[in-house]
Design a protein around this motif. Structure first.
Motif, PDB file in Angstrom:
ATOM      1  N   GLU A 184       5.129 -11.153   4.743  1.00  0.00           N
ATOM      2  CA  GLU A 184       4.702 -12.079   3.680  1.00  0.00           C
ATOM      3  C   GLU A 184       5.883 -12.951   3.245  1.00  0.00           C
ATOM      4  O   GLU A 184       5.740 -14.170   3.071  1.00  0.00           O
ATOM      5  CB  GLU A 184       4.172 -11.268   2.484  1.00  0.00           C
TER       6      GLU A 184
ATOM      7  N   THR B 102      -6.493  -1.573   4.028  1.00  0.00           N
ATOM      8  CA  THR B 102      -6.570  -3.032   3.831  1.00  0.00           C
ATOM      9  C   THR B 102      -6.259  -3.394   2.374  1.00  0.00           C
ATOM     10  O   THR B 102      -5.606  -4.404   2.103  1.00  0.00           O
ATOM     11  CB  THR B 102      -7.962  -3.574   4.235  1.00  0.00           C
ATOM     12  N   GLU B 103      -6.687  -2.535   1.424  1.00  0.00           N
ATOM     13  CA  GLU B 103      -6.359  -2.790   0.013  1.00  0.00           C
ATOM     14  C   GLU B 103      -4.850  -2.640  -0.207  1.00  0.00           C
ATOM     15  O   GLU B 103      -4.230  -3.433  -0.921  1.00  0.00           O
ATOM     16  CB  GLU B 103      -7.136  -1.815  -0.883  1.00  0.00           C
TER      17      GLU B 103
ATOM     18  N   TYR C  42     -12.575  -7.239  -7.903  1.00  0.00           N
ATOM     19  CA  TYR C  42     -11.137  -7.503  -8.074  1.00  0.00           C
ATOM     20  C   TYR C  42     -10.525  -6.480  -9.018  1.00  0.00           C
ATOM     21  O   TYR C  42     -11.166  -6.063  -9.979  1.00  0.00           O
ATOM     22  CB  TYR C  42     -10.909  -8.910  -8.639  1.00  0.00           C
TER      23      TYR C  42
ATOM     24  N   ARG D 240       1.320  -7.286  -0.007  1.00  0.00           N
ATOM     25  CA  ARG D 240       1.571  -8.726   0.174  1.00  0.00           C
ATOM     26  C   ARG D 240       1.548  -9.445  -1.185  1.00  0.00           C
ATOM     27  O   ARG D 240       2.337 -10.355  -1.437  1.00  0.00           O
ATOM     28  CB  ARG D 240       0.537  -9.330   1.134  1.00  0.00           C
ATOM     29  N   GLY D 241       0.667  -8.983  -2.093  1.00  0.00           N
ATOM     30  CA  GLY D 241       0.587  -9.577  -3.435  1.00  0.00           C
ATOM     31  C   GLY D 241       1.886  -9.319  -4.204  1.00  0.00           C
ATOM     32  O   GLY D 241       2.386 -10.195  -4.923  1.00  0.00           O
TER      33      GLY D 241
ATOM     34  N   TRP E 205       4.711  -5.217   6.057  1.00  0.00           N
ATOM     35  CA  TRP E 205       3.788  -6.201   5.468  1.00  0.00           C
ATOM     36  C   TRP E 205       4.548  -7.105   4.492  1.00  0.00           C
ATOM     37  O   TRP E 205       4.355  -8.318   4.465  1.00  0.00           O
ATOM     38  CB  TRP E 205       2.658  -5.489   4.700  1.00  0.00           C
TER      39      TRP E 205
ATOM     40  N   GLU F 144      -2.551  -3.108   1.995  1.00  0.00           N
ATOM     41  CA  GLU F 144      -1.866  -4.271   2.590  1.00  0.00           C
ATOM     42  C   GLU F 144      -1.951  -5.470   1.638  1.00  0.00           C
ATOM     43  O   GLU F 144      -0.958  -6.165   1.405  1.00  0.00           O
ATOM     44  CB  GLU F 144      -2.482  -4.631   3.952  1.00  0.00           C
ATOM     45  N   ARG F 145      -3.133  -5.705   1.031  1.00  0.00           N
ATOM     46  CA  ARG F 145      -3.265  -6.855   0.118  1.00  0.00           C
ATOM     47  C   ARG F 145      -2.383  -6.667  -1.118  1.00  0.00           C
ATOM     48  O   ARG F 145      -1.783  -7.613  -1.611  1.00  0.00           O
ATOM     49  CB  ARG F 145      -4.736  -7.063  -0.268  1.00  0.00           C
TER      50      ARG F 145
ATOM     51  N   VAL G 220      -5.883  -8.108  -6.859  1.00  0.00           N
ATOM     52  CA  VAL G 220      -6.186  -7.699  -5.478  1.00  0.00           C
ATOM     53  C   VAL G 220      -7.700  -7.625  -5.304  1.00  0.00           C
ATOM     54  O   VAL G 220      -8.394  -7.014  -6.128  1.00  0.00           O
ATOM     55  CB  VAL G 220      -5.564  -6.315  -5.169  1.00  0.00           C
ATOM     56  N   GLN G 221      -8.183  -8.239  -4.241  1.00  0.00           N
ATOM     57  CA  GLN G 221      -9.609  -8.102  -3.935  1.00  0.00           C
ATOM     58  C   GLN G 221      -9.813  -6.787  -3.196  1.00  0.00           C
ATOM     59  O   GLN G 221      -9.148  -6.509  -2.183  1.00  0.00           O
ATOM     60  CB  GLN G 221     -10.113  -9.275  -3.092  1.00  0.00           C
TER      61      GLN G 221
END
Ligand code: NAD
Length: 420
Positions: free
Chosen positions: A160, A119-120, A52, A126-127, A156, A122-123, A45-46
């Motif tokens: 995805e 936002t993290e 990362y 989705r990841g 989310w 959410e990433r 995750v970015q």
């Protein structure tokens, strides 16, 4: 649960007891002791600062003989593969006891969601879905929210999944917000389902619930709803508590006022609430009050060999997962307490999740009354099956619930011809 106790070993021992009484063949017993499938993976995750981080994730499909695996996804710093395995086993027995056509699964990510930005988060969500998209599916394995995951996270993940698959598949995940294909009635379903089983227990014990004293430990989603619905049904809620402590009024607490207070509290706590006749009480004292119904709805392992003898509740309605230790179970059974075991008592949540899947499959949504009527029917039927099994084997309800569930799963496995 203490970190020294391996929850998967506990789940296996519980199965062993049921397997012995049911006379399962050694091959069937061995098959049911292990998950059918596991996926272990990493999720890069970015972060918001451009760096990362790599997170560890799991999805376990314990058993799908009776239908697609079903179970939540936890985001927790202490998550381990054995916790996920244990929870996926318990989901298998829970879906079987309420006789819904689903198996058991569970997922998790080792992370502290409270230290992540939206936002993290959410990433990460989705990841997770990118890793499991081809492993799960509306007809294979259907996740849901669990500890520290929310309807927003489910949305989310759904988005995805649909992006990857290139089609609309709302039934791949449950616990979605109502406007995003969720079901009416999911919010209070766990507490409502539990209260249906309390009502049935009172019937078999010949007790009247009108005005009966009730204590509820935990005032979150499950305990808060249990207190409100119990109050509306005419029970006298004499004590409630949460992580900030408890309140006791032998004449009955004003639950609507306490709920309104907790709603306004920044951390949704009962802390700071005052009413005439109500005094402060600790969480341990609450458990030992002279009540007809005791509802542990917060933590695991609160009724132990140490305090079981002092528990005065006639009906113990386990809305929390794992509130009673195995030693305490025996003590409660001997002293005549009527325990409604967790995976029966709190099965209302997964039952309405199943209704959500059914509505998604038909793309047709039921009114609230229909959801509640169907929930009542499922919970009442499950209660009777467990009660009759306990009577037949002269045992406590937890083992009886295992006997009902394990037999149903073993029958499905044998009928498919996987193991005899
Ligand atoms: P929640 O986070 O909404 O509420 C938990 C409550 O427990 C809060 O009131 C919190 O203050 C209280 N609490 C936390 N630590 C405590 C402590 N040390 N002493 C006393 N109280 C404490 O969680 P929830 O969804 O209500 O879940 C409660 C229990 O029900 C858990 O065991 C969960 O696994 C189980 N459960 C929940 C569902 C569901 O649909 N939410 C379904 C099945 C089982």
């Amino acid at each position: 649960m203490s970190s020294k106790v391996n929850p998967f070993e506990i789940a296996q021992h519980q199965l062993d007891d049921a397997a012995k009484i049911l006379g399962l063949s050694p091959a069937m017993h061995a098959f049911l002791r292990e998950p059918m499938r596991e996926l272990h993976f990493t999720i890069p995750v970015q972060m918001d600062d451009g760096s990362y981080q790599t997170f560890q994730g799991f999805r376990v499909q314990y058993n799908d003989a009776r239908g697609p695996a079903k179970g939540g996804i936890r985001f927790h710093p202490d998550e381990t593969i054995d916790t996920v395995r244990a929870l996926s086993a318990w989901m298998t027995w829970k879906t079987a006891v309420v006789d819904i056509p689903l198996g058991g699964g569970k997922g998790g990510v080792v992370c502290d969601p409270h230290s992540l930005s939206q936002t993290e988060l959410e990433r990460l969500s989705r990841g997770y879905m990118r890793r499991v998209a081809y492993f799960i599916g509306a007809e294979k394995d259907v996740p849901a929210p669990d500890v520290y995951t929310t309807p927003q996270i489910m949305t989310w993940m759904l988005d995805e999944y649909e992006t990857i698959m290139g089609r609309h598949v709302p039934g791949v995940i449950t616990g979605k917000p109502v406007p995003m294909f969720g079901s009416l009635g999911r919010g209070d379903a766990t507490a409502r389902g539990g209260l249906y089983t309390v009502r049935e227990a009172a019937k078999v014990l010949g007790c009247d619930l009108m005005g009966a004293p009730v204590a509820v430990q935990g005032f979150g989603n499950v305990g808060g709803w249990a207190a409100r619905l119990g109050y509306d049904m005419g029970m006298k809620i004499v004590a409630v508590s949460d992580v900030s402590g408890g309140l006791h009024n032998p004449n009955g607490l004003n639950i609507p006022a306490i709920s309104a207070h907790a709603e306004r509290h920044p951390k949704k706590l009962i802390e700071g609430y005052r009413e005439d006749g109500a005094t402060a009480i600790t969480n341990n004292e609450l458990l030992e009050l002279p009540v007809l119904v005791l509802v542990p709805a917060a933590l695991e392992n609160v009724i132990t060999a140490e305090n079981a003898d002092r528990i005065k509740g006639k009906i113990i309605a386990e809305l929390a997962n794992g509130p009673t230790t195995p030693e305490a179970d025996e003590i409660l059974f001997k002293k005549g307490a009527y325990v409604i075991p967790d995976f029966l008592c709190n099965a209302g949540g997964v039952t309405v999740s199943y209704f959500e899947q059914v509505q998604n499959a038909y793309n047709f949504y039921w009114p609230l009354e229909e959801v509640q009527a169907r929930l009542e029917e499922k919970m009442t039927t499950a209660f009777r099956a467990v009660h009759e099994m306990a009577d037949l084997h002269k045992t406590h309800n937890r083992l009886a619930a295992y006997l009902v569930s394990v037999k149903r799963v073993a029958d499905a496995v044998a009928t498919r011809g996987w193991v005899k």
